[in-house]
Each structure stands twice: as C-alpha cells, then as structure tokens.
Design a protein around this motif. Structure first.
Motif, PDB file in Angstrom:
ATOM      1  N   ILE A 167      31.076  49.458  29.947  1.00 56.13           N
ATOM      2  CA  ILE A 167      30.884  49.877  28.566  1.00 56.13           C
ATOM      3  C   ILE A 167      30.100  48.796  27.826  1.00 56.13           C
ATOM      4  O   ILE A 167      30.135  47.627  28.204  1.00 56.13           O
ATOM      5  CB  ILE A 167      32.223  50.169  27.841  1.00 56.13           C
ATOM      6  CG1 ILE A 167      33.104  48.916  27.794  1.00 56.13           C
ATOM      7  CG2 ILE A 167      32.948  51.338  28.486  1.00 56.13           C
ATOM      8  CD1 ILE A 167      34.346  49.061  26.918  1.00 56.13           C
ATOM      9  N   ALA A 168      29.389  49.222  26.781  1.00 54.40           N
ATOM     10  CA  ALA A 168      28.612  48.282  25.974  1.00 54.40           C
ATOM     11  C   ALA A 168      28.743  48.689  24.513  1.00 54.40           C
ATOM     12  O   ALA A 168      28.789  49.876  24.187  1.00 54.40           O
ATOM     13  CB  ALA A 168      27.154  48.295  26.404  1.00 54.40           C
ATOM     14  N   TYR A 169      28.806  47.689  23.645  1.00 53.23           N
ATOM     15  CA  TYR A 169      28.873  47.929  22.210  1.00 53.23           C
ATOM     16  C   TYR A 169      28.407  46.676  21.491  1.00 53.23           C
ATOM     17  O   TYR A 169      28.260  45.609  22.095  1.00 53.23           O
ATOM     18  CB  TYR A 169      30.283  48.334  21.767  1.00 53.23           C
ATOM     19  CG  TYR A 169      31.377  47.378  22.179  1.00 53.23           C
ATOM     20  CD1 TYR A 169      31.740  46.298  21.372  1.00 53.23           C
ATOM     21  CD2 TYR A 169      32.066  47.553  23.378  1.00 53.23           C
ATOM     22  CE1 TYR A 169      32.740  45.422  21.753  1.00 53.23           C
ATOM     23  CE2 TYR A 169      33.068  46.690  23.769  1.00 53.23           C
ATOM     24  CZ  TYR A 169      33.405  45.624  22.951  1.00 53.23           C
ATOM     25  OH  TYR A 169      34.397  44.759  23.342  1.00 53.23           O
ATOM     26  N   LYS A 225      36.796  55.623  19.045  1.00 52.95           N
ATOM     27  CA  LYS A 225      35.429  55.163  18.818  1.00 52.95           C
ATOM     28  C   LYS A 225      34.898  55.870  17.574  1.00 52.95           C
ATOM     29  O   LYS A 225      35.266  57.006  17.298  1.00 52.95           O
ATOM     30  CB  LYS A 225      34.519  55.484  20.011  1.00 52.95           C
ATOM     31  CG  LYS A 225      34.667  54.518  21.174  1.00 52.95           C
ATOM     32  CD  LYS A 225      35.937  54.684  21.856  1.00 52.95           C
ATOM     33  CE  LYS A 225      36.046  53.902  23.140  1.00 52.95           C
ATOM     34  NZ  LYS A 225      37.279  54.204  23.834  1.00 52.95           N
ATOM     35  N   ILE A 226      34.032  55.197  16.826  1.00 54.65           N
ATOM     36  CA  ILE A 226      33.484  55.779  15.608  1.00 54.65           C
ATOM     37  C   ILE A 226      32.004  55.423  15.494  1.00 54.65           C
ATOM     38  O   ILE A 226      31.535  54.466  16.114  1.00 54.65           O
ATOM     39  CB  ILE A 226      34.227  55.295  14.340  1.00 54.65           C
ATOM     40  CG1 ILE A 226      34.107  53.772  14.191  1.00 54.65           C
ATOM     41  CG2 ILE A 226      35.685  55.731  14.358  1.00 54.65           C
ATOM     42  CD1 ILE A 226      34.635  53.239  12.872  1.00 54.65           C
ATOM     43  N   LEU A 243      29.020  43.509  27.002  1.00 54.51           N
ATOM     44  CA  LEU A 243      29.086  44.348  28.190  1.00 54.51           C
ATOM     45  C   LEU A 243      30.407  44.067  28.901  1.00 54.51           C
ATOM     46  O   LEU A 243      30.701  42.921  29.244  1.00 54.51           O
ATOM     47  CB  LEU A 243      27.899  44.043  29.107  1.00 54.51           C
ATOM     48  CG  LEU A 243      27.780  44.843  30.385  1.00 54.51           C
ATOM     49  CD1 LEU A 243      27.573  46.334  30.078  1.00 54.51           C
ATOM     50  CD2 LEU A 243      26.616  44.305  31.221  1.00 54.51           C
ATOM     51  N   ILE A 244      31.198  45.120  29.099  1.00 54.91           N
ATOM     52  CA  ILE A 244      32.554  45.016  29.657  1.00 54.91           C
ATOM     53  C   ILE A 244      32.677  45.929  30.876  1.00 54.91           C
ATOM     54  O   ILE A 244      32.133  47.032  30.881  1.00 54.91           O
ATOM     55  CB  ILE A 244      33.614  45.473  28.614  1.00 54.91           C
ATOM     56  CG1 ILE A 244      33.474  44.745  27.292  1.00 54.91           C
ATOM     57  CG2 ILE A 244      35.019  45.433  29.170  1.00 54.91           C
ATOM     58  CD1 ILE A 244      34.066  43.375  27.268  1.00 54.91           C
ATOM     59  N   PHE A 278      38.659  45.409  22.177  1.00 55.09           N
ATOM     60  CA  PHE A 278      38.089  44.970  23.457  1.00 55.09           C
ATOM     61  C   PHE A 278      37.393  46.114  24.190  1.00 55.09           C
ATOM     62  O   PHE A 278      36.359  45.927  24.818  1.00 55.09           O
ATOM     63  CB  PHE A 278      39.177  44.363  24.356  1.00 55.09           C
ATOM     64  CG  PHE A 278      38.636  43.828  25.647  1.00 55.09           C
ATOM     65  CD1 PHE A 278      37.985  42.602  25.691  1.00 55.09           C
ATOM     66  CD2 PHE A 278      38.755  44.556  26.821  1.00 55.09           C
ATOM     67  CE1 PHE A 278      37.468  42.108  26.882  1.00 55.09           C
ATOM     68  CE2 PHE A 278      38.240  44.068  28.018  1.00 55.09           C
ATOM     69  CZ  PHE A 278      37.596  42.837  28.048  1.00 55.09           C
ATOM     70  N   ASN A 279      37.961  47.313  24.146  1.00 53.97           N
ATOM     71  CA  ASN A 279      37.373  48.474  24.814  1.00 53.97           C
ATOM     72  C   ASN A 279      36.493  49.288  23.879  1.00 53.97           C
ATOM     73  O   ASN A 279      36.276  50.482  24.112  1.00 53.97           O
ATOM     74  CB  ASN A 279      38.460  49.338  25.432  1.00 53.97           C
ATOM     75  CG  ASN A 279      39.104  48.648  26.617  1.00 53.97           C
ATOM     76  OD1 ASN A 279      38.419  48.164  27.513  1.00 53.97           O
ATOM     77  ND2 ASN A 279      40.420  48.585  26.614  1.00 53.97           N
TER      78      ASN A 279
END
Length: 162
Positions: A60-62, A102-103, A36-37, A70-71
C-alpha cells in the motif's frame, strides 16, 4: 532490464529470470511524506525510486500527512501488486482505495511505465469512479500483464488532467 541467475542441478545448467519492479513517488503537494508499506514493514518513505528484485505483493502507498494510520486509515490509499504474469490475469494490479476508514484527502494519480505505458487512473474528488468506495465495486482494479512493469504514484497531481 535482464538479469539471470545460474542454477545447476545434477549437472544441468538452467537460467532463471529475476524480475524487477520500481515504484516512484511524485509528491506535488508541498507537504507530507510518501509512504510504502507491505504488511507490518515500511518499505520506503520519500520519493524513491524503490526497486524490488522480486514480486511486490499486497503493498500500500499513501501520503503521510501526520494524520494517516499505519495502514492508511484516514487517507487516500493506493493498493498494488507488481509481479510478472505466470498465467493470463496473474500479473500486476493496482487500485485506489477509498473504502472507509480510508477517505479522500487529495488528488491521486498512478500510471504504469516500462510496460503497459498509458495505463493509468486518477481520483480528483471524493466520489471519483476510478476508486473503490465499497469492497463490491467492480472495474476499478487496473491490471498490467507486462514483465518488469513499474509504477509512478503522483500526489496532488497538478498538470496531467488539468
């Protein structure tokens, strides 16, 4: 959950409601680290829960699998703002972002809870209609106008839409 802060100004006591939002990750992939950023800050890694006693704007979350920037570049991304509404349409909003760089890498699911229960989105394949693929995509932002709403993000969701 209610909490109040007492403020005194010129002998008048007023109470200000402090909002609270929680993000919970559910990593069903068997790999990677939920991340979580917000801006340049890492707010949390792992499953959480991560609780914020103020609005959470533009986070943002990934799932960091070792290849995400990082993003979230090169990964499937959630974008969220969790805040109590102060006007119609000014509450929380969450979306799935597949706008390059993003993918699509994995099934992604999110749902609100503690308000707007049942409001959710999922992306199970690269061209899913519930994600942003270009900045002009419409209708993919999922809003919630409830106070103190929380968010659950599930990676590699296996059972919800089977």
């Amino acid at each position: 959950m209610f909490s109040f802060k007492s403020l005194s100004l010129f002998g008048v006591i007023t109470y200000v409601y402090a909002e609270t939002h929680t993000i919970v990750f559910d990593n069903q992939c068997g790999f990677g680290t939920p991340t979580l950023i917000q801006g340049s800050d890492v707010l949390g890694t792992g499953n959480g829960p991560f609780t914020f006693n103020e609005p959470l704007n533009f986070a943002i979350a990934y799932l960091q699998n070792g290849t995400c920037g990082f993003n979230g570049e090169g990964c499937t991304l959630i974008e969220t703002t969790l805040r109590n509404p102060t006007c119609p349409g000014c509450g929380s909003g969450t979306d799935i972002n597949l706008i390059p760089p993003k993918i699509f890498l994995l099934i992604l699911y999110f749902s609100y809870f503690n308000g707007c229960d049942g409001v959710k989105r999922n992306c199970k394949f690269a061209n899913c209609v519930e994600a942003f693929h270009t900045p002009d995509d419409g209708g993919t932002q999922t809003v919630c106008q409830a106070d103190d709403v929380n968010l659950r993000i599930t990676f590699c969701e296996k059972d919800q839409f089977a």
